[in-house]
Design a protein around this motif. Structure first.
Motif, PDB file in Angstrom:
ATOM      1  N   GLN A  37       0.825  -1.205   0.000  1.00 35.03           N
ATOM      2  CA  GLN A  37       0.000   0.000   0.000  1.00 35.03           C
ATOM      3  C   GLN A  37       0.863   1.260   0.000  1.00 35.03           C
ATOM      4  OE1 GLN A  37      -3.576   0.321  -0.041  1.00 35.03           O
ATOM      5  NE2 GLN A  37      -3.168  -1.730  -0.833  1.00 35.03           N
ATOM      6  N   ALA A  38       1.970   1.217   0.700  1.00 36.08           N
ATOM      7  CA  ALA A  38       2.846   2.387   0.783  1.00 36.08           C
ATOM      8  C   ALA A  38       3.433   2.733  -0.580  1.00 36.08           C
ATOM      9  CB  ALA A  38       3.955   2.133   1.796  1.00 36.08           C
ATOM     10  N   ARG A  39       3.696   1.726  -1.394  1.00 30.74           N
ATOM     11  CA  ARG A  39       4.224   2.003  -2.734  1.00 30.74           C
ATOM     12  C   ARG A  39       3.193   2.732  -3.595  1.00 30.74           C
ATOM     13  NH1 ARG A  39       6.664  -3.099  -1.892  1.00 30.74           N
ATOM     14  NH2 ARG A  39       4.921  -4.202  -2.908  1.00 30.74           N
ATOM     15  N   GLN A  40       1.905   2.455  -3.344  1.00 38.82           N
ATOM     16  CA  GLN A  40       0.850   3.101  -4.111  1.00 38.82           C
ATOM     17  C   GLN A  40       0.507   4.484  -3.559  1.00 38.82           C
ATOM     18  OE1 GLN A  40      -2.539   0.433  -5.003  1.00 38.82           O
ATOM     19  NE2 GLN A  40      -1.295  -1.250  -4.197  1.00 38.82           N
ATOM     20  N   LEU A  41       0.643   4.663  -2.240  1.00 34.88           N
ATOM     21  CA  LEU A  41       0.272   5.924  -1.587  1.00 34.88           C
ATOM     22  C   LEU A  41       1.407   6.394  -0.684  1.00 34.88           C
ATOM     23  CD1 LEU A  41      -3.357   4.852  -0.570  1.00 34.88           C
ATOM     24  CD2 LEU A  41      -2.769   6.399  -2.445  1.00 34.88           C
ATOM     25  N   PRO A  42       2.561   6.712  -1.260  1.00 32.76           N
ATOM     26  CA  PRO A  42       3.727   7.045  -0.423  1.00 32.76           C
ATOM     27  C   PRO A  42       3.518   8.285   0.435  1.00 32.76           C
ATOM     28  CG  PRO A  42       4.140   7.583  -2.731  1.00 32.76           C
ATOM     29  CD  PRO A  42       2.872   6.785  -2.689  1.00 32.76           C
ATOM     30  N   GLU A  43       2.686   9.225  -0.022  1.00 36.50           N
ATOM     31  CA  GLU A  43       2.483  10.449   0.749  1.00 36.50           C
ATOM     32  C   GLU A  43       1.703  10.193   2.031  1.00 36.50           C
ATOM     33  OE1 GLU A  43      -1.047   9.845  -1.833  1.00 36.50           O
ATOM     34  OE2 GLU A  43       1.122   9.705  -2.101  1.00 36.50           O
ATOM     35  N   GLN A  44       0.950   9.090   2.097  1.00 38.39           N
ATOM     36  CA  GLN A  44       0.148   8.776   3.282  1.00 38.39           C
ATOM     37  C   GLN A  44       0.867   7.840   4.250  1.00 38.39           C
ATOM     38  OE1 GLN A  44      -3.848   7.530   2.437  1.00 38.39           O
ATOM     39  NE2 GLN A  44      -4.105   8.995   0.756  1.00 38.39           N
ATOM     40  N   PHE A  45       1.838   7.103   3.762  1.00 40.35           N
ATOM     41  CA  PHE A  45       2.467   6.067   4.580  1.00 40.35           C
ATOM     42  C   PHE A  45       3.863   6.496   5.031  1.00 40.35           C
ATOM     43  CE2 PHE A  45      -0.975   3.684   2.847  1.00 40.35           C
ATOM     44  CZ  PHE A  45      -1.188   2.610   3.696  1.00 40.35           C
ATOM     45  N   GLY A  46       3.885   7.392   6.021  1.00 43.49           N
ATOM     46  CA  GLY A  46       5.152   7.717   6.653  1.00 43.49           C
ATOM     47  C   GLY A  46       5.608   6.585   7.556  1.00 43.49           C
ATOM     48  N   ASP A  47       6.823   6.691   8.073  1.00 43.89           N
ATOM     49  CA  ASP A  47       7.397   5.605   8.880  1.00 43.89           C
ATOM     50  C   ASP A  47       6.541   5.302  10.110  1.00 43.89           C
ATOM     51  OD1 ASP A  47       9.458   5.412   7.088  1.00 43.89           O
ATOM     52  OD2 ASP A  47      10.885   6.565   8.298  1.00 43.89           O
ATOM     53  N   ARG A  48       6.094   6.346  10.806  1.00 50.86           N
ATOM     54  CA  ARG A  48       5.308   6.145  12.023  1.00 50.86           C
ATOM     55  C   ARG A  48       3.964   5.505  11.699  1.00 50.86           C
ATOM     56  NH1 ARG A  48       4.966   4.353  16.913  1.00 50.86           N
ATOM     57  NH2 ARG A  48       3.516   5.473  18.282  1.00 50.86           N
ATOM     58  N   PHE A  49       3.325   5.995  10.624  1.00 48.02           N
ATOM     59  CA  PHE A  49       2.027   5.428  10.243  1.00 48.02           C
ATOM     60  C   PHE A  49       2.170   3.956   9.857  1.00 48.02           C
ATOM     61  CE2 PHE A  49      -1.253   4.396   7.131  1.00 48.02           C
ATOM     62  CZ  PHE A  49      -2.397   4.724   7.837  1.00 48.02           C
ATOM     63  N   ARG A  50       3.212   3.638   9.119  1.00 51.42           N
ATOM     64  CA  ARG A  50       3.429   2.241   8.714  1.00 51.42           C
ATOM     65  C   ARG A  50       3.603   1.353   9.939  1.00 51.42           C
ATOM     66  NH1 ARG A  50       7.638   2.207   3.683  1.00 51.42           N
ATOM     67  NH2 ARG A  50       7.489  -0.031   4.115  1.00 51.42           N
ATOM     68  N   SER A  51       4.359   1.829  10.914  1.00 54.47           N
ATOM     69  CA  SER A  51       4.575   1.048  12.131  1.00 54.47           C
ATOM     70  C   SER A  51       3.268   0.814  12.877  1.00 54.47           C
ATOM     71  CB  SER A  51       5.567   1.772  13.031  1.00 54.47           C
ATOM     72  OG  SER A  51       5.741   1.087  14.254  1.00 54.47           O
ATOM     73  N   LEU A  52       2.447   1.859  12.996  1.00 51.30           N
ATOM     74  CA  LEU A  52       1.161   1.728  13.686  1.00 51.30           C
ATOM     75  C   LEU A  52       0.214   0.805  12.928  1.00 51.30           C
ATOM     76  CD1 LEU A  52       0.578   5.436  14.791  1.00 51.30           C
ATOM     77  CD2 LEU A  52       1.045   3.486  16.297  1.00 51.30           C
ATOM     78  N   GLU A  53       0.232   0.889  11.611  1.00 54.66           N
ATOM     79  CA  GLU A  53      -0.674   0.056  10.817  1.00 54.66           C
ATOM     80  C   GLU A  53      -0.280  -1.417  10.890  1.00 54.66           C
ATOM     81  OE1 GLU A  53      -4.067  -0.245   8.105  1.00 54.66           O
ATOM     82  OE2 GLU A  53      -3.414   0.818   9.900  1.00 54.66           O
ATOM     83  N   ILE A  54       0.993  -1.690  10.883  1.00 59.30           N
ATOM     84  CA  ILE A  54       1.443  -3.078  11.047  1.00 59.30           C
ATOM     85  C   ILE A  54       1.022  -3.618  12.406  1.00 59.30           C
ATOM     86  CG2 ILE A  54       3.493  -4.536  11.317  1.00 59.30           C
ATOM     87  CD1 ILE A  54       4.843  -2.739   9.181  1.00 59.30           C
ATOM     88  N   GLU A  55       1.181  -2.802  13.439  1.00 57.50           N
ATOM     89  CA  GLU A  55       0.774  -3.213  14.785  1.00 57.50           C
ATOM     90  C   GLU A  55      -0.727  -3.475  14.853  1.00 57.50           C
ATOM     91  OE1 GLU A  55       0.710  -1.301  19.308  1.00 57.50           O
ATOM     92  OE2 GLU A  55       2.040  -0.473  17.778  1.00 57.50           O
ATOM     93  N   ARG A  56      -1.523  -2.570  14.248  1.00 56.24           N
ATOM     94  CA  ARG A  56      -2.982  -2.716  14.278  1.00 56.24           C
ATOM     95  C   ARG A  56      -3.422  -3.976  13.522  1.00 56.24           C
ATOM     96  NH1 ARG A  56      -7.519  -1.835  11.278  1.00 56.24           N
ATOM     97  NH2 ARG A  56      -6.285  -1.366   9.420  1.00 56.24           N
ATOM     98  N   LEU A  57      -2.891  -4.162  12.326  1.00 60.12           N
ATOM     99  CA  LEU A  57      -3.291  -5.304  11.516  1.00 60.12           C
ATOM    100  C   LEU A  57      -2.834  -6.623  12.132  1.00 60.12           C
ATOM    101  CD1 LEU A  57      -2.605  -3.956   7.915  1.00 60.12           C
ATOM    102  CD2 LEU A  57      -4.826  -4.437   8.951  1.00 60.12           C
ATOM    103  N   THR A  58      -1.665  -6.620  12.741  1.00 63.44           N
ATOM    104  CA  THR A  58      -1.184  -7.846  13.383  1.00 63.44           C
ATOM    105  C   THR A  58      -2.129  -8.267  14.497  1.00 63.44           C
ATOM    106  OG1 THR A  58       1.139  -7.379  12.868  1.00 63.44           O
ATOM    107  CG2 THR A  58       0.702  -8.862  14.718  1.00 63.44           C
ATOM    108  N   ALA A  59      -2.545  -7.325  15.345  1.00 71.68           N
ATOM    109  CA  ALA A  59      -3.483  -7.645  16.422  1.00 71.68           C
ATOM    110  C   ALA A  59      -4.816  -8.134  15.867  1.00 71.68           C
ATOM    111  CB  ALA A  59      -3.698  -6.418  17.304  1.00 71.68           C
TER     112      ALA A  59
END
Length: 240
Positions: A37-59
């Motif tokens: 998703q970050a490759r398609q929407l790089p402006e929305q997926f900063g490092d912090r957001f990516r980390s939070l999204e991985i944590e949310r989806l993993t749970a």
């Protein structure tokens, strides 16, 4: 989920997977999905957001596998993201099925993932079907299907789980058996009803029929509310 089930393949492997191993698999799959998703929407997926999204989806996915573990009959993955051409009456429909499981008794279960509010499958029992996607898959695959199931991964944990209907009881919590339904005692009666109802719908679509058929679901997606006269018609009917 497609990536994870490609690796796990069947319920026995899931059952044998301890929590640490499963978490590692899920974290890798969610990181892969977020990176895509970050490759398609790089402006929305900063490092912090990516980390939070991985944590949310993993749970979320780890909690979902607890629902999968509650299924009482062994299963293996038959197909994932399977493209299928459905022919219903005069219509030819290109579709993609999220997932098909094969149960221990050899029957298939068609599964569609959802992420919103649980869908009421009671419309599958009506003369004019609502939510016809899964019934269409069930009657068009050429192999015996034993259940049609929504797998809901809603953000609200209370809304997560399986819903649907099957030939037998006990597929999973939330999935009804056909003999508990209103009006059908046997699975073949229900699938026959789906075949007839879908054929009628296909004929109507092919003929260009477009009667207004308001409903909470349909009106929620309609973009023409300012032009709609449904409320006026209802008020006129009450006055009469």
């Amino acid at each position: 989920l497609q990536d994870l089930w490609t690796q796990l393949a069947h319920s026995e492997r899931l059952a044998a997977c301890d929590e640490a191993r499963l978490r590692k698999l899920v974290e890798a799959a969610t990181a892969k999905a977020v990176a895509s998703q970050a490759r398609q929407l790089p402006e929305q997926f900063g490092d912090r957001f990516r980390s939070l999204e991985i944590e949310r989806l993993t749970a979320l996915v780890l909690d979902w596998f607890n629902h999968e573990r509650q299924r009482t009959q062994a299963f293996e993955i038959d197909r994932l993201e399977s493209e299928q051409l459905l022919e219903i009456g005069p219509l030819r429909l290109r579709t993609r099925i999220d997932r098909i499981d094969r149960l221990a008794d050899g029957s298939l279960v068609v599964i569609d993932y959802k992420t919103g509010k649980p869908i009421d499958f009671s419309g599958w029992l009506e003369d004019r079907l609502t939510e016809p996607q899964l019934p269409a898959y069930c009657i068009s695959g050429g192999q015996p299907v034993g259940a049609a199931v929504f797998a809901n991964l809603a953000r609200d944990r209370k809304q997560r789980g399986f819903t649907g209907i099957g030939e037998q009881a006990g597929f999973a919590p939330g999935v009804a058996s056909v003999d508990d339904s209103d009006g059908f005692d046997e699975w073949h009666e229900l699938t026959g009803h789906w075949r007839d109802a879908l054929s009628r719908l296909a004929d109507e679509i092919h003929a260009g029929r477009c009667d207004p058929t308001p409903s909470v679901l349909a009106c929620g997606y309609c973009e023409f509310g300012d032009l709609c006269r449904v409320e006026q018609q209802l008020a006129e009917a009450l006055d009469d």
